[in-house]
Design a protein around this motif. Structure first.
Motif, PDB file in Angstrom:
ATOM      1  N   LYS A1379      26.256  34.668 -33.044  1.00  0.00           N
ATOM      2  CA  LYS A1379      25.757  34.189 -34.552  1.00  0.00           C
ATOM      3  C   LYS A1379      27.260  33.674 -34.883  1.00  0.00           C
ATOM      4  O   LYS A1379      27.233  32.630 -35.500  1.00  0.00           O
ATOM      5  CB  LYS A1379      25.423  35.433 -35.437  1.00  0.00           C
ATOM      6  N   ARG A1382      28.089  30.275 -33.514  1.00  0.00           N
ATOM      7  CA  ARG A1382      27.468  29.133 -34.051  1.00  0.00           C
ATOM      8  C   ARG A1382      28.287  28.421 -35.261  1.00  0.00           C
ATOM      9  O   ARG A1382      27.917  27.457 -35.781  1.00  0.00           O
ATOM     10  CB  ARG A1382      26.144  29.462 -34.771  1.00  0.00           C
ATOM     11  N   HIS A1383      28.875  29.487 -35.989  1.00  0.00           N
ATOM     12  CA  HIS A1383      29.690  29.159 -37.100  1.00  0.00           C
ATOM     13  C   HIS A1383      31.223  28.918 -36.615  1.00  0.00           C
ATOM     14  O   HIS A1383      32.133  28.868 -37.581  1.00  0.00           O
ATOM     15  CB  HIS A1383      29.799  30.479 -37.813  1.00  0.00           C
ATOM     16  N   THR A1502      26.967  19.809 -27.635  1.00  0.00           N
ATOM     17  CA  THR A1502      26.757  20.614 -28.867  1.00  0.00           C
ATOM     18  C   THR A1502      25.620  20.060 -29.920  1.00  0.00           C
ATOM     19  O   THR A1502      25.601  18.864 -30.044  1.00  0.00           O
ATOM     20  CB  THR A1502      27.685  21.126 -29.659  1.00  0.00           C
ATOM     21  N   GLU A1504      23.906  19.998 -33.692  1.00  0.00           N
ATOM     22  CA  GLU A1504      24.353  20.288 -34.962  1.00  0.00           C
ATOM     23  C   GLU A1504      22.963  20.696 -35.541  1.00  0.00           C
ATOM     24  O   GLU A1504      22.448  19.456 -35.827  1.00  0.00           O
ATOM     25  CB  GLU A1504      25.436  19.693 -35.574  1.00  0.00           C
ATOM     26  N   LEU A1508      24.985  24.414 -37.995  1.00  0.00           N
ATOM     27  CA  LEU A1508      25.773  25.523 -37.205  1.00  0.00           C
ATOM     28  C   LEU A1508      25.644  24.650 -36.033  1.00  0.00           C
ATOM     29  O   LEU A1508      24.974  23.748 -35.598  1.00  0.00           O
ATOM     30  CB  LEU A1508      24.717  26.619 -36.996  1.00  0.00           C
ATOM     31  N   ARG A1509      26.489  25.238 -35.223  1.00  0.00           N
ATOM     32  CA  ARG A1509      26.776  24.591 -33.909  1.00  0.00           C
ATOM     33  C   ARG A1509      26.000  25.135 -32.640  1.00  0.00           C
ATOM     34  O   ARG A1509      26.495  26.480 -32.495  1.00  0.00           O
ATOM     35  CB  ARG A1509      28.223  24.261 -33.641  1.00  0.00           C
ATOM     36  N   TYR A1510      25.293  24.604 -31.982  1.00  0.00           N
ATOM     37  CA  TYR A1510      24.573  25.488 -30.865  1.00  0.00           C
ATOM     38  C   TYR A1510      24.990  24.622 -29.602  1.00  0.00           C
ATOM     39  O   TYR A1510      25.361  23.399 -29.507  1.00  0.00           O
ATOM     40  CB  TYR A1510      23.329  25.013 -31.103  1.00  0.00           C
ATOM     41  N   HIS A1511      24.919  25.509 -28.577  1.00  0.00           N
ATOM     42  CA  HIS A1511      25.341  25.019 -27.227  1.00  0.00           C
ATOM     43  C   HIS A1511      23.997  25.157 -26.269  1.00  0.00           C
ATOM     44  O   HIS A1511      23.335  25.950 -26.234  1.00  0.00           O
ATOM     45  CB  HIS A1511      26.376  26.082 -26.589  1.00  0.00           C
ATOM     46  N   HIS A1566      17.790  32.614 -31.933  1.00  0.00           N
ATOM     47  CA  HIS A1566      18.453  31.345 -32.287  1.00  0.00           C
ATOM     48  C   HIS A1566      18.503  30.959 -33.671  1.00  0.00           C
ATOM     49  O   HIS A1566      19.046  30.080 -34.223  1.00  0.00           O
ATOM     50  CB  HIS A1566      18.598  30.241 -31.478  1.00  0.00           C
TER      51      HIS A1566
END
Length: 1612
Positions: A1379, A1382-1383, A1502, A1504, A1508-1511, A1566
């Motif tokens: 979590k 993601r920030h 990534t 967005e 938030l930023r997700y891989h 997620h």
């Protein structure tokens, strides 16, 4: 219709029968509508009276005539005849059309709600399905429905009236699918475009399949599409001009860079995403066919407007723009923990306002003088005094009486059985059964007599009977749960009949199968011939009823657990007494029982109370009802029965077929007990039945609904009324009020109303309260819905053997508003929800187990079923079989509806039905559906009497074993508790970031460095040989015969070697050829096109000797030229190569016809084949004037589809080789094995450069050889005793998947990996921990040390940043909180913490390399353990991008950039990867604490979403875990929608199972809602040579509709 002029009742009987048969065929789907009409017309032709008929107005056709309540039955119309005949044989397949939910009022409401929705007319994107997947739909279903024929409205009217629920349709247009969606005519039947697209515009018929859009290769940032038909010459020329390629006279069609490799995932292909070249300026496109959309990061993306997929996505977006149903309440933005907030309560929610309820008392139990002391005593009495009196009549399958058991026979047989059980089962001395033991009773429904004898025999023997269903197969629904019941009751013996025993499933040896979860049972046959007559002096012991258990009744909970409710002897007796008093039973009456006699009302009335009162019971089994639905009514008529025991289902069946019998009379009935009268939808069944049978003597006051539960037994029953007394009133409740648990009379919206009838008064001798269903048992207010609890001597005592669960149910003490208990006496929870109405009448509105708690509101599963059934299901739903349950996903319950689909239902009909169910439930219940699935007919797990086994269905859904044929997920509409999207804070460098020495805001700066690259050993070599060419010449002179390279083939045989001098000589030949044949000038670029091998190495040095710049390119794959050649062409064009060096074979390929199909082969630069060159030496060997000159160009396609070339200088080459030499301790006596692709990055450096620099021997294993011999790499390591080896993830994965199970075989072949000290995976990504772990674990058996495997890390700006060398600490692993990640924060957690992600260090930082972690926005350095971009400074950084037009800004930004504060002098290169540095407790070689670098992922990759930023890899890991059939998955975003592509490795029937599981797992883990789920064949996700997924390429293929998916689901 053909029968307009025919009086059907006047037709001859055989014609009427044929018509009914025909109607049945149509309803069962055995005949098409057209065939039906044809045959029907033919049958009726002789009887049609030809008179001009005025067509009735439209609505007259639609609306069936209302039946009058005065008792006149309406004239039989064809549809009613069809209805009766249909239901007469409905039950051939076992299922029932669920008519207990039918209600005309409700149907009207649903239709009205849908009509309201229709005005909004929203087109939902229909899922795309590959046609081969579901063979079950017949041919007609594949062709679009013929909506032009005039019979459409007619047919819909007939269908409308023939629905058993006869919904009065508001208007005809609602029925025609066109009114709410447009059909597109289907194109080719193989591609996914065969499924219809539903769009707003009018569909234009396509005569030919859509042309595939072949992209131009062109230096654009995003895909650019041109149609295949001749593009205008000007456009082509314009495009070509921009890419600086001279257009030739006859331009061949341009290459299709997006074509996907064939499914076998065969060759790993590096595919740039439609020719995106980094560092080139953008050609202005003039193509008018583009729609530009911005992706999440604001980059402009281009897609062809007419791509079918993007139309659907557009529709999906339009649908999602609708306001969500429950307003999204305010949530707190995540602080340190983002946990879902509970929505703030809505101030307008209705709240209970009444006073606290007062317990309701039933009338006292009458004192009867001759009441027997125990139930067995009653049987003894009748057996002795009324021996000839009939006790039970059983029917055969045709409904005729089979035998009658008298009270005398019942008594003597029961005594015989009791004697046998107690005395004759074991040997003389050992008694197998003792009083109090539990015994299973296994008797089929068709054999009540045997059951009665067994039950009473057990009572007389004082053993406890546990009646259960007959197990039919190993796969019965809930079979293992029955085992749990038997186990918890300690059952070791089962009683059954001889016939039943023969029918039980057996093993091949003839023994009865051991069912899953069952204890071992001993089977005893109870047929009379096997029983022993007791001796004269033996009498059964009949004590006065006490609190010991008399029998155990099974009960299935909501979760599917089967528990046994124990009923004591005194409770059994008292219950019989209470029923006798309430129902006013008299001695010698006749009772017709249609219910299951093993449990519930069927047992209580039909077996126990009947014997108590010497009643004659006529048992009508389920099988008889299926064959002849009217049989119970006939029995009442023939036997002049006074009471009948039925369910709503039986009322319906009787109504459907009553016209076969004109002369039935129900006048004798004084009581018609409706067992499921507590079902809210029973009221309309009772009304309709009365309507039909009032003319047959049925009196309104005899209908007695009742409410029961296994724990509390009979809760309430309506007493038989006095003729002429007014009937009790109905309650018309607001569904909205009910969902908040309060009683409100419905006034405003008549659509969302529920009409309920009372279930009479509380039982005699009982006390009843209503308490809150959740939390402590607090008494409800008078206008509040709660759970009914009962205190009575006539109720269950406990769940046998489960004392923990018993307390919560059987020993409840209600409390008042202050939590104070209101008394001492314990109550039993009934599991029924209801309230007490006027006059102490009890109303039931649902069951606890059917309760769905969605966002704080209660919905009743039965109500939802009723709504779904009212949506015109006759075309779609098979026999009304619908299951509703909820699953918990993301902190709330989500509603799932599963229905069986008729075999003949078309895709269009099903999808239309699903969409309308959504709308209806939304309108009427204000509830969002999460998932709606249709499964093939007869595939849902069944309960013994043909209903749907809900808990098993739910388990199938969660396990992915439901195999739906249609599915619609609506997470966007119903998931309203997601946290608020994150708002990015503006970035600015504030005073808080001021640096103090090496600290940032109190934290150590996140930087790390490898050891010094001093002028260590080899001083002279380094000074003398600044260039690799000099090093090679020096080695050729000083150590000419030292073998530098060994090349192996698939058999492990050496097929080529090169000593220092051989390599030097070959390089000279090539240099000479370049200057002579190619007339190449110094500094020009030369493309090397070679398979992995020594030729490639020689050609590389040949170029350096000639002063050219080599550009190494992966050769095209001969079997897949269309996909691979354009990339080659593109690199050649972009690098402006003057010449191509290659082998003869490849040269032929480049000039072949096949190649001409994908590129223009006439414009290749000079091609020189280096196979048989003459022995020439170049005039001189070139030496660059400075080390800053470019040594070679390194081109690679990134996973985002960017083709990037970087310039590597001679100085960088020397520094890099020296760095690797130091880190890995390489020198001439060492051997290393390399198994990776030698085309770019560190792989190329190790293959071509390192050996010449350090002098070690490289054993080269081309990775493609592993395809024909998997163990090649590992056996080479073992055979040559290799200490250091380098491989790629693809090689490691190949070995793990292919050899994982064969370690024993490898051992037997003598493979031993204990020699391997380091095995390094070369990659440009986050280390794949799971893969390296599996690899280490699997090959531990053949000696691989767990410490050996590690990874390296490089990027475009610096090919090798980290590499686990021979010294230094082992790579460490940390766990970070996903979590926080993601920030953009790193929070370290313990192993096993929820939402934790393991990350492994990417190897040790190489000598001479410095890295620092920087905030990509402020460009300021970050502290230790902070996430930021990795910047690198080292002598072997690349010199810059190789570009055509000098884009200096990009160069400066990526290669020569400075920190915004701190150390503004150093020049850094930006890797484009996110990571962090963490100081560990380990010590490095120099004794300092070791700084570990952790790579998290590429910034370009990534996603967005929601701020938030997700891989992608994290989401993909979750997806791959969701179901065993997911082989691989990839995710990307499109217009802010998350698209998940999953490869299915199971059978295609699993495809749709994956959709809800993928949606669930991504939402749970997620907090994202998946927009589109695409299920494809294995091998479709493109993977490049480094084993990385090319997601952008996949995205372009998806949008261009080139994936041929098995299924595409658009989540609403």
């Amino acid at each position: 219709m053909a029968d307009r002029g025919v009086d059907l009742s006047a037709l001859p009987k055989e014609v009427r029968d044929q018509l009914a048969e025909l109607d049945l065929e149509l309803s069962e789907g055995d005949i098409t509508q057209k065939g039906y009409e044809k045959k029907r017309t033919k049958l009726l032709a002789p009887y049609i009276i030809h008179t001009p008929v005025e067509p009735p107005p439209q609505n007259a056709v639609q609306r069936p005539a209302p039946t009058s309540s005065s008792g006149h039955a309406p004239a039989p119309s064809s549809s009613s005849r069809y209805r009766e005949r249909r239901s007469r044989r409905t039950h051939r397949g076992g299922g029932t059309r669920d008519d207990r939910y039918r209600s005309d009022i409700h149907t009207e409401a649903v239709q009205a709600a849908l009509a309201k929705h229709k005005e909004e007319k929203m087109a939902l994107p229909m899922p795309t399905k590959r046609r081969s997947t579901y063979v079950q739909s017949p041919i007609e279903a594949r062709t679009p429905p013929d909506s032009s024929s005039g019979s459409e409205d007619d047919a819909s009217a007939r269908r409308q009236s023939s629905v058993v629920a006869a919904p009065p349709a508001p208007n005809p247009s609602l029925q025609s699918p066109d009114s709410w969606m447009n059909h597109a005519v289907q194109g080719s039947s193989t591609s996914s475009s065969a499924s219809s697209t539903l769009s707003h515009g009018d569909a234009k018929p396509q005569s030919q399949p859509q042309p595939q859009y072949k992209p131009q290769y062109q230096p654009l940032y995003q895909p650019q599409y041109q149609p295949q038909e001749q593009p205008s010459a000007a456009a082509v020329a314009d495009v070509l001009a921009h890419s600086r390629i001279a257009p030739s006279e006859n331009s061949a069609p341009l290459p299709d860079v997006t074509a996907v490799a064939p499914p076998a995932r065969g060759p790993r292909v590096d595919l740039p995403s439609n020719a995106v070249v980094r560092g080139m300026s953008r050609g202005q496109s003039r193509s008018s066919m583009m729609m530009e959309t911005a992706d999440a990061r604001g980059n402009i993306q281009r897609v062809p407007v007419n791509s079918r997929v993007s139309t659907k996505i557009q529709q999906l977006l339009n649908t999602l723009k609708r306001p969500k149903r429950p307003p999204l309440s305010e949530f707190f933005t995540d602080d340190a923990e983002e946990i879902v907030e509970v929505p703030q309560p809505d101030p307008n929610t209705p709240k209970p306002e009444g006073r606290q309820i007062i317990p309701v008392k039933g009338e006292p139990l009458g004192v009867v003088s001759n009441w027997p002391p125990a139930l067995q005593a009653a049987l003894a009495r009748w057996g002795a005094t009324q021996g000839k009196s009939p006790a039970l009549t059983a029917l055969d399958i045709t409904g005729k009486p089979l035998y009658t058991l008298t009270y005398g026979k019942l008594w003597s047989r029961s005594v015989k059985l009791a004697y046998t059980l107690l005395n004759k089962l074991g040997t003389k001395n050992e008694q197998i059964l003792k009083p109090g033991d539990r015994v299973a009773l296994v008797y089929p429904n068709s054999d009540p007599g045997m059951f009665w004898v067994a039950f009473y025999g057990c009572l007389l023997a004082e053993v406890i009977p546990v009646p259960i269903e007959v197990p039919l197969s190993r796969k019965d629904a809930g079979i293992s749960q029955v085992g749990f019941l038997l186990g918890s009751c300690g059952v070791g013996l089962a009683l059954t009949s001889e016939i039943c025993l023969k029918g039980l499933p057996k093993t091949p040896t003839g023994e009865i199968l051991q069912f899953k979860g069952w204890p071992r049972l001993k089977w005893v046959i109870t047929d009379s011939k096997y029983l022993t007559k007791p001796s004269k002096d033996w009498q059964p012991h009949i004590p006065t009823a006490n609190t010991d258990p008399a029998y155990i009744e099974y009960k299935a909970s909501k979760e599917g657990t089967v528990m046994g409710v124990a009923v004591s002897k005194v409770a059994m007796l008292t219950h019989c007494q209470a029923l006798t008093q309430a129902c006013n039973y008299c001695e010698g009456e006749t009772l017709v029982n249609v219910l299951d006699f093993k449990k519930d009302m069927g047992l209580w009335h039909g077996v126990l109370t009947a014997v108590m009162n010497r009643i004659h019971t006529i048992s009508v089994p389920y099988a008889v009802m299926k064959a002849c639905p009217l049989s119970w009514v006939q029995r009442v008529h023939i036997h002049k029965a006074r009471a009948a025991l039925v369910k709503c289902r039986d009322l319906h069946w009787a109504m459907m077929s009553h016209r076969d019998q004109r002369d039935i009379s129900l006048a004798s009935l004084r009581m018609l007990i409706v067992a499921d009268g507590a079902n809210p939808w029973s009221v309309s069944s009772c009304d309709a039945f009365l309507n039909v049978f009032q003319s047959h003597g049925l009196k309104p006051e005899v209908i007695c609904p009742c409410a029961t539960s296994p724990e509390a037994m009979t809760v309430a029953i309506r007493r038989p009324g006095v003729p002429g007394a007014p009937l009790p009133a109905r309650a018309i409740l607001s569904l909205t009020g009910l969902s908040h648990g309060v009683i409100r009379v419905n006034t405003e919206d008549k659509n969302s109303a529920l009409t309920v009838q009372d279930v009479g008064h509380v039982m005699p001798g009982a006390l009843m309260c209503i308490v809150r269903p959740d939390g402590p048992p607090q008494l409800c207010k008078t206008d509040e819905i709660g759970e009914i609890i009962i205190n009575s001597r006539a109720g269950g005592n406990m769940y046998y053997g489960l004392s923990g669960v018993t307390k919560n149910t059987f020993e409840v003490i209600p409390v008042n508003a202050n939590g104070v208990p209101i008394g001492e006496i314990p109550f039993v929870r009934s599991g029924l929800l209801g309230f007490v109405g006027p006059g102490s009448l009890i109303f039931v509105v649902g069951k606890i187990e059917g309760l769905l708690m969605v966002s704080g509101r209660r919905h009743n599963a039965d109500d939802l079923v009723a709504t779904a059934l009212a949506v015109e299901p006759v075309k779609t739903v098979y026999r009304g079989r619908i299951a509703v349950f909820s699953v918990t996903v993301f902190y709330d319950e989500r509603v799932v509806i599963v229905a069986e689909q008729r075999p003949d239902a078309s895709e269009e009909d099903s999808f239309q039905w699903m969409s309308r169910v959504l709308q209806a439930i939304d309108s009427i219940h204000q509830a969002g559906l999460y998932c709606l699935a249709l499964v093939p007919a007869n595939t849902l797990p069944k309960t013994p009497l043909g209903g749907i086994h809900i808990s098993d269905t739910k388990q199938f859904f969660l396990d992915g074993n439901l195999h739906p044929c249609n599915i619609l997920m609506c997470p966007h509409t119903c998931v309203t508790n997601l946290p608020k999207p994150r708002q990015k804070q503006p970035v600015g460098v504030g005073p808080a970031s001021v640096m103090v020495g090496n600290l940032v805001a109190g934290k150590r700066i996140a930087q790390a460095a490898g050891r010094d690259l001093g002028m260590i050993e080899d001083q002279d070599l380094v000074r003398k040989h600044q260039y690799l060419t000099e090093a090679l010449q020096w080695r050729a002179q000083t150590d000419p015969d030292h073998v530098l390279y060994v090349l192996l083939n698939a058999k492990g045989v050496t097929v080529g070697t090169a000593t220092c001098v051989q390599l030097h000589k070959r390089a000279e030949k090539i240099a000479a050829a370049l200057t002579e044949k190619g007339s190449i000038n110094t500094g020009e670029n030369v493309v090397l096109l070679y398979p992995p091998g020594i030729d490639l190495v020689a050609a590389f040095y040949g170029c350096l000797y000639a002063g050219c710049v080599p550009v190494n390119v992966r050769p095209p794959h001969p079997q897949n030229l269309a996909a691979t050649l354009p990339t080659v062409r593109m690199i050649i064009d972009v690098s402006k190569a003057a010449c191509i060096l290659t082998t003869q074979t490849l040269m032929r390929t480049l000039r072949s016809k096949e190649a001409a199909a994908s590129v223009n082969i006439k414009t290749w630069p000079t091609i020189i084949d280096t196979d048989d060159l003459p022995r020439r030496r170049p005039p001189q060997i070139y030496k660059p004037p400075t080390a800053e000159m470019i040594a070679y160009l390194d081109f690679s396609v990134s996973t985002t589809g960017m083709l990037t070339g970087v310039k590597i200088s001679h100085a960088a080459v020397s520094a890099l080789c020296r760095s690797i030499k130091l880190q890995c301790e390489l020198y001439s006596s060492r051997q290393i094995a390399i198994c990776l692709d030698p085309y770019c990055g560190l792989g190329f450096v190790l293959w071509c450069l390192a050996s010449v620099y350090s002098g070690h021997q490289s054993i080269l294993i081309p990775p493609f050889e592993l395809e024909s011999c998997l163990s090649l790499w590992l056996s080479t390591l073992s055979q040559y005793r290799i200490r250091d080896t380098f491989c790629s993830y693809s090689v490691m994965e190949l070995c793990t998947k292919g050899l994982g199970t064969q370690t024993e075989l490898l051992k037997a072949r003598g493979v031993n990996l204990s020699c391997v000290r380091s095995c390094v995976v070369i990659a440009e990504e986050r280390p794949r921990l799971a893969l390296t772990h599996s690899f280490s674990k699997l090959f531990k058996d053949v000696g691989l040390s767990p410490r050996a495997v590690s990874s390296a890390f490089g990027s475009r700006v610096n090919l090798a940043i980290c590499l686990q060398g021979t010294t230094g600490p082992d790579p460490c692993t940390v766990y970070v909180d996903m979590k926080s990640l993601r920030h953009d924060r790193v929070r370290l957690v313990e192993r096993g913490a929820p939402q934790s992600l393991p990350l492994m260090e990417s190897g040790k930082i190489l000598p001479g390399v410095r890295v620092i972690i920087v905030n990509p926005e402020t460009r300021g350095p970050l502290g230790d353990s902070h996430l930021g971009e990795i910047w690198v400074n080292s002598p072997h950084n690349a010199s810059g991008y190789y570009t055509i037009y000098g884009e200096e800004s990009l160069q400066a930004d990526h290669f020569n950039t400075k920190l915004s504060f701190g150390d503004p002098q150093t020049l850094w290169a930006r890797t484009g990867y996110l990571g962090f540095v963490k100081r560990t407790e380990l010590l490095d070689a120099s004794g300092d604490r070791h700084d570990a670098l952790f790579v998290v992922g590429s910034l370009d990759e990534t996603l967005e979403l929601r701020g938030l930023r997700y891989h992608p890899i994290d989401i993909e890991t979750s997806v791959s875990r969701a179901h065993r059939s997911i082989a691989e998955s990839a995710v990307f975003t499109w217009t802010n929608l998350l698209v998940v592509v999953a490869e299915l490795c199971g059978s295609e029937q699993d495809a749709l199972d994956l959709v809800p599981l993928i949606t669930n797992v991504v939402l749970e883990e997620h907090h994202l809602i998946v927009g589109v789920v695409v299920i494809v064949d294995p091998g479709v996700i493109p993977i490049n040579s480094r084993g990385e997924k090319q997601r952008m390429h996949l995205r372009d293929s998806f949008l261009a509709d080139q994936l041929d998916p098995i299924y595409v689901a658009y989540n609403m």
